[in-house]
Scaffold this active site. Structure first.
Site, PDB file in Angstrom:
ATOM      1  N   ASP A 114       0.850  -1.196   0.000  1.00  0.00           N
ATOM      2  CA  ASP A 114       0.000   0.000   0.000  1.00  0.00           C
ATOM      3  C   ASP A 114       0.883   1.242   0.000  1.00  0.00           C
ATOM      4  O   ASP A 114       2.053   1.196   0.415  1.00  0.00           O
ATOM      5  CB  ASP A 114      -0.922   0.021   1.215  1.00  0.00           C
ATOM      6  CG  ASP A 114      -2.171   0.871   0.971  1.00  0.00           C
ATOM      7  OD1 ASP A 114      -2.325   1.396  -0.154  1.00  0.00           O
ATOM      8  OD2 ASP A 114      -2.985   1.016   1.895  1.00  0.00           O
ATOM      9  N   GLY A 115       0.315   2.339  -0.488  1.00  0.00           N
ATOM     10  CA  GLY A 115       1.001   3.612  -0.493  1.00  0.00           C
ATOM     11  C   GLY A 115       0.097   4.698   0.052  1.00  0.00           C
ATOM     12  O   GLY A 115      -1.134   4.567   0.041  1.00  0.00           O
ATOM     13  N   GLU A 144       2.355   3.602  -4.099  1.00  0.00           N
ATOM     14  CA  GLU A 144       1.774   2.285  -4.348  1.00  0.00           C
ATOM     15  C   GLU A 144       2.757   1.421  -5.146  1.00  0.00           C
ATOM     16  O   GLU A 144       2.954   0.230  -4.845  1.00  0.00           O
ATOM     17  CB  GLU A 144       0.462   2.425  -5.131  1.00  0.00           C
ATOM     18  CG  GLU A 144      -0.646   3.149  -4.399  1.00  0.00           C
ATOM     19  CD  GLU A 144      -1.419   2.263  -3.433  1.00  0.00           C
ATOM     20  OE1 GLU A 144      -1.049   1.094  -3.263  1.00  0.00           O
ATOM     21  OE2 GLU A 144      -2.410   2.760  -2.857  1.00  0.00           O
ATOM     22  N   ASP A 170      -4.313  -2.564  -3.284  1.00  0.00           N
ATOM     23  CA  ASP A 170      -5.615  -1.891  -3.387  1.00  0.00           C
ATOM     24  C   ASP A 170      -5.578  -0.800  -4.448  1.00  0.00           C
ATOM     25  O   ASP A 170      -6.462   0.051  -4.515  1.00  0.00           O
ATOM     26  CB  ASP A 170      -6.060  -1.345  -2.034  1.00  0.00           C
ATOM     27  CG  ASP A 170      -5.136  -0.253  -1.487  1.00  0.00           C
ATOM     28  OD1 ASP A 170      -4.188   0.140  -2.201  1.00  0.00           O
ATOM     29  OD2 ASP A 170      -5.360   0.191  -0.352  1.00  0.00           O
ATOM     30  N   HIS A 201      -9.553  -0.364   2.709  1.00  0.00           N
ATOM     31  CA  HIS A 201     -10.400   0.016   3.844  1.00  0.00           C
ATOM     32  C   HIS A 201     -11.681  -0.826   3.919  1.00  0.00           C
ATOM     33  O   HIS A 201     -12.766  -0.325   4.223  1.00  0.00           O
ATOM     34  CB  HIS A 201     -10.761   1.508   3.768  1.00  0.00           C
ATOM     35  CG  HIS A 201      -9.575   2.397   3.601  1.00  0.00           C
ATOM     36  ND1 HIS A 201      -8.629   2.570   4.587  1.00  0.00           N
ATOM     37  CD2 HIS A 201      -9.152   3.144   2.543  1.00  0.00           C
ATOM     38  CE1 HIS A 201      -7.693   3.403   4.153  1.00  0.00           C
ATOM     39  NE2 HIS A 201      -7.986   3.755   2.916  1.00  0.00           N
ATOM     40  N   ASP A 203      -1.610  -0.311   4.951  1.00  0.00           N
ATOM     41  CA  ASP A 203      -2.063   1.087   4.926  1.00  0.00           C
ATOM     42  C   ASP A 203      -1.585   1.840   6.159  1.00  0.00           C
ATOM     43  O   ASP A 203      -1.146   2.997   6.062  1.00  0.00           O
ATOM     44  CB  ASP A 203      -3.588   1.126   4.843  1.00  0.00           C
ATOM     45  CG  ASP A 203      -4.135   2.544   4.964  1.00  0.00           C
ATOM     46  OD1 ASP A 203      -3.956   3.324   4.023  1.00  0.00           O
ATOM     47  OD2 ASP A 203      -4.724   2.862   6.020  1.00  0.00           O
TER      48      ASP A 203
END
Length: 292
Positions: A12-13, A51, A76, A129, A139
């Site tokens: 994740d970023g 990301e 994501d 999320h 995240d």
């Protein structure tokens, strides 16, 4: 310490401002249930680049692990997933131009991803999320680095990742900006109620590696302050007789929730004995008792 087989990655970023200060997070799951977490930061970047940076870190780790087992990489970011699995072949044929003839954004990172991509990797999209534990943790790591802080993490790792971690920390490696902050490494100990000799040696090795990575004193102090704050909270919970849920206890200990529930009804943790008290609905409640 024996090598471990990687089962999956969660990447994740995050970025504040987009563009602005950014961070990336990587959660590495092994078939034996252990977990390694890595993260980094850049002073000025975009969410898409972070990301991609997380995915690049994952591919570097897989390359250094030199395993033949297939691995699933969860992201994501539809931009990353579709870019590496669908769009990139067309970009390359057109000389890194889009269908409109424009230069492909983030070409440097796409080239790094393309070079590192492996047929062992299955790229999968996971909605952000949505309660997925791996995605949520990645995240949290990325967001912490983007905000200029870092999670309070236990600092150890499987020995077969040493080369990869050294490479990821090298600002001269393709795909890593010279503004990339030193990497923070963490290994969540296997589900056990006691600290084994192997884990003790792992912690010692981790300390040496962190020194090799030349982490700034400010970062080390920040991590120490985070640990002290967690211990202070545990002490207050014990002294006040508060009961906490399995997920809350896992957050306090910085482990997966399953590592709490699998330890039994009564076990030691640092300066406390943790005891299962009762169940309320779907929650198991625990009590901490200070022992010195």
């Amino acid at each position: 310490m024996s090598n471990r087989i990687i089962e999956s990655f969660y990447t994740d970023g995050a970025c504040l401002g987009n563009p602005g200060p950014g961070g990336w997070g990587l959660v590495i799951n092994f078939v034996d249930g252990s977990v390694v977490e890595i993260g980094g930061a850049e002073e000025q970047t975009t969410n898409n680049r972070m990301e991609m940076q997380a995915a690049i870190a994952a591919l570097k780790v897989l390359d250094a692990a030199r395993q033949s087992n297939p691995v699933t990489l969860y992201t994501d970011s539809e931009y990353v997933k579709k870019g590496i699995t669908q769009w990139i072949s067309g970009w390359k044929k057109k000389g890194w131009k889009t269908s409109k003839g424009e230069a492909v954004s983030n070409q440097d990172l796409w080239q790094s991803l393309d070079r590192l991509n492996s047929n062992l990797i299955t790229w999968k999209y996971v909605r952000g999320h949505s309660g997925n534990p791996g995605n949520e943790r990645a995240d949290a790591i990325a967001s912490a680095f983007a905000s200029g802080t870092s999670p309070s993490l236990q600092q150890a790792f499987p020995s077969n990742l040493e080369v990869a971690l050294q490479e990821i920390s090298d600002p001269n490696v393709a795909g890593l900006s010279d503004k990339t902050a030193p990497t923070t490494i963490a290994y969540k100990e296997k589900q056990s109620s006691v600290l084994t000799a192997e884990q003790t040696m792992t912690e010692s090795l981790a300390n040496n590696v962190l020194e090799d990575l030349n982490l700034p004193r400010e970062l080390r102090v920040t991590q120490l302050r985070g640990l002290i704050e967690s211990l202070r909270i545990a002490d207050e919970i014990a002294s006040k007789g508060y009961l906490i849920s399995s997920s809350e206890l896992a957050d306090l200990m910085d482990v997966n929730a399953s590592a709490v529930t699998s330890r039994g009804d009564h076990w030691p943790w640092r300066n406390w004995v943790v005891s299962r008290v009762r169940r309320e609905g779907n929650q198991i409640l625990w009590q901490l008792e200070r022992v010195d």
